[in-house]
Design an enzyme around this catalytic site. Structure first.
Site, mmCIF file in Angstrom:
data_model
loop_
_atom_site.group_PDB
_atom_site.id
_atom_site.type_symbol
_atom_site.label_atom_id
_atom_site.label_comp_id
_atom_site.label_asym_id
_atom_site.label_seq_id
_atom_site.Cartn_x
_atom_site.Cartn_y
_atom_site.Cartn_z
ATOM 1 N N GLU A 261 0.878 -1.189 0.161
ATOM 2 C CA GLU A 261 -0.069 -0.058 0.016
ATOM 3 C C GLU A 261 0.602 1.155 -0.040
ATOM 4 O O GLU A 261 1.917 1.451 0.593
ATOM 5 C CB GLU A 261 -0.843 0.056 1.201
ATOM 6 C CG GLU A 261 -2.031 -1.091 1.325
ATOM 7 C CD GLU A 261 -2.652 -1.148 2.461
ATOM 8 O OE1 GLU A 261 -2.465 -0.484 3.306
ATOM 9 O OE2 GLU A 261 -3.469 -2.465 2.526
ATOM 10 N N HIS A 279 -7.878 0.970 1.831
ATOM 11 C CA HIS A 279 -7.895 0.609 3.418
ATOM 12 C C HIS A 279 -8.551 1.504 4.344
ATOM 13 O O HIS A 279 -7.905 2.154 5.228
ATOM 14 C CB HIS A 279 -6.215 0.537 3.846
ATOM 15 C CG HIS A 279 -5.882 -0.115 5.132
ATOM 16 N ND1 HIS A 279 -4.824 -0.686 5.161
ATOM 17 C CD2 HIS A 279 -6.715 -0.249 6.132
ATOM 18 C CE1 HIS A 279 -4.673 -1.369 6.093
ATOM 19 N NE2 HIS A 279 -5.688 -1.153 6.928
HETATM 20 P P1 NAP Z 1 -8.518 -10.946 16.758
HETATM 21 O O1 NAP Z 1 -9.586 -10.714 17.511
HETATM 22 O O2 NAP Z 1 -7.158 -11.202 17.020
HETATM 23 O O3 NAP Z 1 -8.855 -12.316 15.746
HETATM 24 C C1 NAP Z 1 -8.172 -12.868 14.879
HETATM 25 C C2 NAP Z 1 -8.572 -14.240 14.400
HETATM 26 O O4 NAP Z 1 -7.570 -14.608 13.550
HETATM 27 C C3 NAP Z 1 -8.630 -15.453 15.329
HETATM 28 O O5 NAP Z 1 -9.820 -16.012 15.010
HETATM 29 C C4 NAP Z 1 -7.466 -16.193 14.997
HETATM 30 O O6 NAP Z 1 -7.902 -17.697 15.536
HETATM 31 C C5 NAP Z 1 -7.322 -16.123 13.568
HETATM 32 N N1 NAP Z 1 -5.992 -16.265 13.132
HETATM 33 C C6 NAP Z 1 -4.929 -15.883 13.566
HETATM 34 N N2 NAP Z 1 -3.813 -16.139 12.919
HETATM 35 C C7 NAP Z 1 -4.154 -17.548 12.054
HETATM 36 C C8 NAP Z 1 -3.591 -18.056 11.272
HETATM 37 N N3 NAP Z 1 -2.277 -18.471 11.201
HETATM 38 N N4 NAP Z 1 -4.776 -19.028 10.570
HETATM 39 C C9 NAP Z 1 -5.867 -18.943 10.828
HETATM 40 N N5 NAP Z 1 -6.499 -18.110 11.654
HETATM 41 C C10 NAP Z 1 -5.627 -17.431 12.350
HETATM 42 O O7 NAP Z 1 -8.604 -9.727 15.427
HETATM 43 P P2 NAP Z 1 -9.401 -8.748 15.099
HETATM 44 O O8 NAP Z 1 -9.550 -7.682 16.251
HETATM 45 O O9 NAP Z 1 -10.668 -9.446 14.466
HETATM 46 O O10 NAP Z 1 -8.682 -8.268 13.844
HETATM 47 C C11 NAP Z 1 -8.027 -9.180 12.803
HETATM 48 C C12 NAP Z 1 -7.030 -8.075 11.696
HETATM 49 O O11 NAP Z 1 -8.099 -7.545 10.792
HETATM 50 C C13 NAP Z 1 -6.323 -7.367 12.483
HETATM 51 O O12 NAP Z 1 -5.090 -7.655 13.100
HETATM 52 C C14 NAP Z 1 -6.202 -6.286 11.109
HETATM 53 O O13 NAP Z 1 -5.030 -6.746 10.464
HETATM 54 C C15 NAP Z 1 -7.434 -6.502 10.509
HETATM 55 N N6 NAP Z 1 -7.922 -5.059 10.274
HETATM 56 C C16 NAP Z 1 -8.247 -4.521 9.132
HETATM 57 C C17 NAP Z 1 -8.809 -3.293 9.132
HETATM 58 C C18 NAP Z 1 -8.920 -2.410 7.847
HETATM 59 O O14 NAP Z 1 -9.049 -1.126 7.595
HETATM 60 N N7 NAP Z 1 -9.246 -3.206 6.803
HETATM 61 C C19 NAP Z 1 -9.345 -2.755 10.244
HETATM 62 C C20 NAP Z 1 -9.313 -3.544 11.605
HETATM 63 C C21 NAP Z 1 -8.533 -4.588 11.343
HETATM 64 P P3 NAP Z 1 -6.771 -18.577 15.645
HETATM 65 O O15 NAP Z 1 -5.690 -17.983 16.830
HETATM 66 O O16 NAP Z 1 -7.332 -19.577 16.777
HETATM 67 O O17 NAP Z 1 -6.081 -18.950 14.822
HETATM 68 C C1 8YV Z 2 -6.213 1.390 10.419
HETATM 69 C C2 8YV Z 2 -6.545 -1.216 10.538
HETATM 70 O O1 8YV Z 2 -6.796 2.048 9.142
HETATM 71 O O2 8YV Z 2 -6.729 -1.385 12.621
HETATM 72 C C3 8YV Z 2 -6.389 -1.780 11.699
HETATM 73 O O3 8YV Z 2 -5.596 -2.896 12.064
HETATM 74 O O4 8YV Z 2 -5.821 -1.633 9.558
HETATM 75 C C4 8YV Z 2 -6.834 0.144 10.301
HETATM 76 O O5 8YV Z 2 -8.147 0.306 11.409
HETATM 77 C C5 8YV Z 2 -5.070 1.395 10.179
HETATM 78 O O6 8YV Z 2 -4.240 0.925 11.321
HETATM 79 C C6 8YV Z 2 -4.506 2.958 10.189
HETATM 80 O O7 8YV Z 2 -3.318 2.894 9.664
#
Ligand code: NAP
Ligand code: 8YV
Length: 313
Positions: A261, A279
């Site tokens: 990105e 993103h």
């Molecule tokens: P979380 O509560 O820690 O959940 C992560 C999930 O992924 C758990 O169910 C975990 O289960 C699973 N996992 C971890 N490693 C794995 C692997 N190697 N294989 C299969 N499953 C796996 O995290 P969350 O708060 O839901 O957030 C998840 C992620 O979303 C963040 O870390 C971030 O990268 C992303 N995110 C993106 C945005 C965006 O703007 N697009 C915003 C917020 C978050 P197990 O440990 O049992 O495998």
């Molecule tokens: C944010 C994200 O936009 O929470 C995360 O992991 O990817 C997003 O919510 C990002 O962290 C800001 O750079």
């Protein structure tokens, strides 16, 4: 004298003003290649780093900050922070979990609907006069009642599942460990991809998930399958995904995150079966405000010697 804080990527103006009342704030430019040079003059004094999930805090930067005590990150994902060094040196790392669950889940469902129902294409079809010239647009894919595979069933995955249930979808999921949810758990991701209509990915980034969505997973999803990624670009074999989309070996993809990105593979830009967003999973005024408040409050708690609100390391 106020303590020194290094701001790697700024928060909203109101939060930066709040920080400036407590700290002497040193801001880094957007260009990562200038960070070390710009941080060096103040490096010996910096005890606090404020950053975002996108900018993170790479090892080379952390290394030149000998007095660093805490990295407070706006974002739940901390894969861009050198966690190993933080652990080794006893540096605290905080993130912003939960406050963004609704927005990220909303975006995941929106991308699924947009991709399956060809909504971005529909908008172009009306605006550029194709409706008048060619008549009705080719038919799309139904979403309600279909089978959804969710890769990751943590905080956000569970909220995505709740939304999908409102669309009468049946839910399957893949994680390393069984979660406390009433859905079918698949230890074998390729087998799950073969069984479902749609795949939404919401696992953390970093080495443990690098390339988890491999070419075999993409091929298993198949020519009618739709793929949505709201996690991290590193989780997907991006060249394999692009190849499958170009060749029509999967039906479409809704992508909020990319491997490098803000660079997006050029081949994706001309594809009508792909919906792209920059993103913005947590990108609403309300949620980014709540995230910024958590970042500031973690820094304040550390300064006051109080327990941190959301500690990862
Ligand atoms: P979380 O509560 O820690 O959940 C992560 C999930 O992924 C758990 O169910 C975990 O289960 C699973 N996992 C971890 N490693 C794995 C692997 N190697 N294989 C299969 N499953 C796996 O995290 P969350 O708060 O839901 O957030 C998840 C992620 O979303 C963040 O870390 C971030 O990268 C992303 N995110 C993106 C945005 C965006 O703007 N697009 C915003 C917020 C978050 P197990 O440990 O049992 O495998
Ligand atoms: C944010 C994200 O936009 O929470 C995360 O992991 O990817 C997003 O919510 C990002 O962290 C800001 O750079």
């Amino acid at each position: 004298m106020k303590p020194d804080l290094l701001s790697v990527e700024a928060l909203r103006p109101q939060s930066m003003e709040e920080l400036a009342q407590i700290f002497t704030v040193h801001s880094l430019p957007m260009d990562k290649s200038l960070w070390i040079e710009r941080a060096k003059p103040v490096a010996d004094r910096v005890r606090f780093v404020q950053t975002t999930g996108f900018a993170g805090c790479p090892g080379e930067l952390m290394t030149i900050l000998p007095k660093l005590e805490i990295v407070s990150c706006m974002g739940v994902g901390v894969d861009a922070i050198d966690l190993a060094q933080a652990r080794k040196r006893g540096i605290a790392v905080t993130n912003t979990p939960d406050v963004l669950n609704d927005d990220v889940a909303d975006l995941a469902i929106a991308l699924l609907l947009m991709t399956a129902r060809h909504l971005a294409l529909s908008d172009r079809y009306v605006r550029d006069g194709r409706w008048k010239k060619l008549g009705n647009q080719p038919l799309a894919t139904k979403v309600s009642g279909k089978r959804l595979g969710i890769v990751g069933m943590g905080r956000i995955g569970k909220v995505i599942a709740r939304r999908a249930q409102a669309f009468d979808m049946s839910i399957d999921y893949h994680t390393r460990n069984k979660a406390d949810v009433p859905f079918r758990h698949w230890p074998d991701l390729v087998a799950m991809a073969r069984a479902v209509d749609f795949l939404i990915v919401i696992v953390p980034g970093g080495p443990a998930t690098k390339g988890l969505i491999s070419a075999p997973v993409i091929e298993a999803l198949g020519p009618k399958g739709i793929f949505v990624n709201v996690s991290r670009g590193s989780v997907v074999d991006e060249p394999a995904l692009v190849d499958a989309l170009v060749a029509g070996r999967i039906a479409g993809a809704g992508l909020d995150v990319f491997a490098d990105e803000p660079n997006v593979p050029p081949a994706l830009l001309g594809l009508d079966n792909v919906v792209l967003s920059p993103h913005v999973g947590s990108g609403t005024q309300e949620t980014r405000g709540a995230m910024a408040d958590l970042v500031v409050n973690n820094l304040k708690a550390h300064l006051a010697g109080k327990p941190l609100l959301t500690r990862v390391v």
